[in-house]
Write a protein that holds these residues in place. Structure first.
Motif, PDB file in Angstrom:
ATOM      1  N   THR A  56       0.998  -1.185  -0.119  1.00 58.92           N
ATOM      2  CA  THR A  56      -0.123  -0.085   0.056  1.00 58.92           C
ATOM      3  C   THR A  56       0.921   1.226  -0.186  1.00 58.92           C
ATOM      4  O   THR A  56       0.334   2.306  -0.091  1.00 58.92           O
ATOM      5  N   ASP A  57       2.151   1.169  -0.081  1.00 56.72           N
ATOM      6  CA  ASP A  57       2.981   2.477   0.010  1.00 56.72           C
ATOM      7  C   ASP A  57       3.194   2.896  -1.434  1.00 56.72           C
ATOM      8  O   ASP A  57       3.930   2.064  -2.040  1.00 56.72           O
ATOM      9  N   PRO A  58       2.855   4.111  -1.758  1.00 54.28           N
ATOM     10  CA  PRO A  58       3.023   4.393  -3.061  1.00 54.28           C
ATOM     11  C   PRO A  58       4.570   4.965  -3.395  1.00 54.28           C
ATOM     12  O   PRO A  58       4.818   5.316  -4.470  1.00 54.28           O
ATOM     13  N   ARG A  59       5.296   4.975  -2.294  1.00 54.38           N
ATOM     14  CA  ARG A  59       6.830   5.444  -2.672  1.00 54.38           C
ATOM     15  C   ARG A  59       7.753   4.759  -3.457  1.00 54.38           C
ATOM     16  O   ARG A  59       7.520   3.469  -3.074  1.00 54.38           O
ATOM     17  N   PRO A 118       5.449  -0.719  -8.201  1.00 55.88           N
ATOM     18  CA  PRO A 118       4.448  -0.626  -7.238  1.00 55.88           C
ATOM     19  C   PRO A 118       3.839  -1.867  -6.967  1.00 55.88           C
ATOM     20  O   PRO A 118       3.649  -2.762  -7.738  1.00 55.88           O
ATOM     21  N   GLY A 119       3.294  -1.916  -5.664  1.00 54.40           N
ATOM     22  CA  GLY A 119       2.555  -3.438  -5.119  1.00 54.40           C
ATOM     23  C   GLY A 119       3.410  -4.289  -4.407  1.00 54.40           C
ATOM     24  O   GLY A 119       4.515  -3.915  -4.335  1.00 54.40           O
ATOM     25  N   ALA A 120       2.805  -5.214  -4.098  1.00 54.48           N
ATOM     26  CA  ALA A 120       3.642  -6.373  -3.106  1.00 54.48           C
ATOM     27  C   ALA A 120       4.725  -6.925  -3.867  1.00 54.48           C
ATOM     28  O   ALA A 120       4.108  -7.724  -5.110  1.00 54.48           O
ATOM     29  N   THR A 121       5.819  -6.733  -3.707  1.00 55.29           N
ATOM     30  CA  THR A 121       6.851  -7.552  -4.386  1.00 55.29           C
ATOM     31  C   THR A 121       7.728  -8.219  -3.315  1.00 55.29           C
ATOM     32  O   THR A 121       8.205  -7.737  -2.428  1.00 55.29           O
ATOM     33  N   GLN A 122       8.245  -9.362  -3.943  1.00 57.79           N
ATOM     34  CA  GLN A 122       9.271 -10.134  -3.012  1.00 57.79           C
ATOM     35  C   GLN A 122      10.273 -10.288  -3.898  1.00 57.79           C
ATOM     36  O   GLN A 122      10.438 -11.091  -5.098  1.00 57.79           O
ATOM     37  N   LEU A 123      11.600  -9.956  -3.410  1.00 55.87           N
ATOM     38  CA  LEU A 123      12.858 -10.379  -4.144  1.00 55.87           C
ATOM     39  C   LEU A 123      14.245 -10.378  -3.257  1.00 55.87           C
ATOM     40  O   LEU A 123      14.005 -10.460  -2.191  1.00 55.87           O
ATOM     41  N   ASP A 124      14.880 -11.258  -3.811  1.00 58.58           N
ATOM     42  CA  ASP A 124      16.153 -11.783  -2.916  1.00 58.58           C
ATOM     43  C   ASP A 124      17.236 -11.023  -3.682  1.00 58.58           C
ATOM     44  O   ASP A 124      17.540 -11.254  -4.810  1.00 58.58           O
ATOM     45  N   ILE A 125      18.192 -10.330  -2.840  1.00 59.66           N
ATOM     46  CA  ILE A 125      19.442  -9.775  -3.480  1.00 59.66           C
ATOM     47  C   ILE A 125      20.638 -10.350  -2.626  1.00 59.66           C
ATOM     48  O   ILE A 125      20.649 -10.091  -1.367  1.00 59.66           O
ATOM     49  N   ARG A 126      21.659 -10.660  -3.467  1.00 62.01           N
ATOM     50  CA  ARG A 126      22.871 -11.235  -2.753  1.00 62.01           C
ATOM     51  C   ARG A 126      24.160 -10.360  -3.503  1.00 62.01           C
ATOM     52  O   ARG A 126      24.073 -10.150  -4.564  1.00 62.01           O
ATOM     53  N   ARG A 127      24.886 -10.149  -2.654  1.00 62.98           N
ATOM     54  CA  ARG A 127      26.076  -9.455  -3.338  1.00 62.98           C
ATOM     55  C   ARG A 127      27.303 -10.033  -2.578  1.00 62.98           C
ATOM     56  O   ARG A 127      27.479 -10.249  -1.347  1.00 62.98           O
ATOM     57  N   ASP A 128      28.227 -10.544  -3.568  1.00 54.87           N
ATOM     58  CA  ASP A 128      29.639 -11.313  -3.439  1.00 54.87           C
ATOM     59  C   ASP A 128      30.846 -10.225  -4.024  1.00 54.87           C
ATOM     60  O   ASP A 128      30.914 -10.341  -5.280  1.00 54.87           O
ATOM     61  N   ALA A 129      31.261  -9.618  -3.340  1.00 58.14           N
ATOM     62  CA  ALA A 129      31.884  -8.221  -3.880  1.00 58.14           C
ATOM     63  C   ALA A 129      31.500  -7.540  -4.831  1.00 58.14           C
ATOM     64  O   ALA A 129      30.364  -7.100  -4.523  1.00 58.14           O
ATOM     65  N   ASP A 130      31.813  -7.736  -6.206  1.00 52.22           N
ATOM     66  CA  ASP A 130      31.335  -7.118  -7.403  1.00 52.22           C
ATOM     67  C   ASP A 130      30.369  -7.733  -7.912  1.00 52.22           C
ATOM     68  O   ASP A 130      29.710  -7.308  -9.034  1.00 52.22           O
ATOM     69  N   ASP A 131      30.008  -8.933  -7.549  1.00 54.98           N
ATOM     70  CA  ASP A 131      28.820 -10.071  -8.133  1.00 54.98           C
ATOM     71  C   ASP A 131      27.608  -9.498  -7.603  1.00 54.98           C
ATOM     72  O   ASP A 131      27.562  -9.703  -6.121  1.00 54.98           O
TER      73      ASP A 131
END
Length: 301
Positions: free
Chosen positions: A147-150, A165-178
């Protein structure tokens, strides 16, 4: 092995198992070997009592992922985790981090839910117009508030993920520059990519891998890609060296692999944080020597 120990096991399963054993002596021998792997990794009997016990209320501290190994196996194996891994904590704009072997769950002021993996850190800034998160190291899962429009943006290793916008589920991984972005559901765009790629828009179930050598978009098994959120690591025909590197992220007890066995292949699902159980299980299955010295376990011929 997993089917015979499943709570929904039927007589048909048992009959099929007996027929399979009778069909070829090698089948029975393979099952005996897998039984040894199961027992070496801790077995299931003690864990059944733990699972039957009433759950304890969550402690008033950041939750640490349980290290208990319930079921271990390779090939078609399965691992089940005993207990949960904590509770949601309310949080505002700040820096949030985890130590090695720890996982933390929190809810940002806008309602976005975050899971931080082992040895990870995020920096959060929320204002009237935007919501910005920087993943400075490690891995995090985000389920944005519907519900947050920002605008919601995550920066990791110079890559910028713009969540639709809207409900989103994501997974982010950082390994140095990857940087690896796995979109479970919803929509997102990744900007500032290497190899002359301006941006890539992802759909649910897609994964983007950005490395200095270029950018790839894949269609992974989402359950495997997000298994870490339940305290598990999934390997599918990975090298032993790669599996050990992943397991080492979660434990102060470090695994080492001799060069002559580093290329052996491993498949299976393992509970993270118990490198000793992983070493015993893999050592038994692949006929390896496991030598311990202090906080180090070495796998060799």
């Amino acid at each position: 092995m997993a089917r015979l120990h499943a709570p929904d096991r039927t007589e048909d399963t048992v009959a099929a198992f007996r027929a399979w054993c009778a069909a070829d002596p090698a089948h029975a021998a393979a099952f005996e070997h897998m039984t040894l792997v199961w027992d070496v990794a801790g077995g299931l009997h003690a864990e059944r009592a733990a699972l039957a016990s009433p759950p304890l209320p969550p402690p008033p501290v950041r939750p640490v992922v349980s290290r208990r190994l319930v079921l271990a196996g390779l090939g078609g194996g399965l691992v089940l985790a005993a207990g949960g891994i904590g509770f949601w904590r309310q949080a505002g704009a700040a820096v949030y981090s985890t130590a090695v072997g720890e996982q933390r769950r929190l809810t940002l002021a806008d309602g976005t839910r975050v899971i931080l993996d082992t040895d990870s850190e995020i920096r959060v800034r929320l204002d009237d117009k935007t919501r910005r998160v920087a993943l400075t190291r490690g891995r995090a899962s985000f389920t944005t508030a519907a519900t947050d429009p920002r605008p919601f943006e995550v920066e990791a290793g110079g890559r910028h993920v713009q969540v639709q916008p809207g409900a989103t589920q994501l997974d982010i991984r950082r390994d140095a520059d990857d940087v690896t972005v796995t979109l479970v559901n919803g929509g997102a765009r990744v900007d500032d990519l290497p190899g002359g790629v301006a941006s890539v828009t992802l759909a649910g179930g897609q994964q983007l891998v950005a490395a200095p050598t270029g950018t790839q978009v894949k269609q992974p098994d989402v359950a495997d890609a997000t298994a870490w959120q339940g305290g598990r690591a999934v390997f599918r025909d990975d090298t032993l060296a790669a599996a050990v590197a992943e397991m080492n992220r979660y434990s102060a007890v470090k695994l080492a692999v001799a060069p002559e066995v580093a290329g052996l292949r491993v498949s299976g699902t393992y509970r993270v944080g118990d490198n000793a159980a992983f070493a015993r299980s893999v050592g038994t299955l692949l006929t390896l020597r496991v030598v311990g010295q202090g906080q180090r376990l070495t796998l060799s011929r």
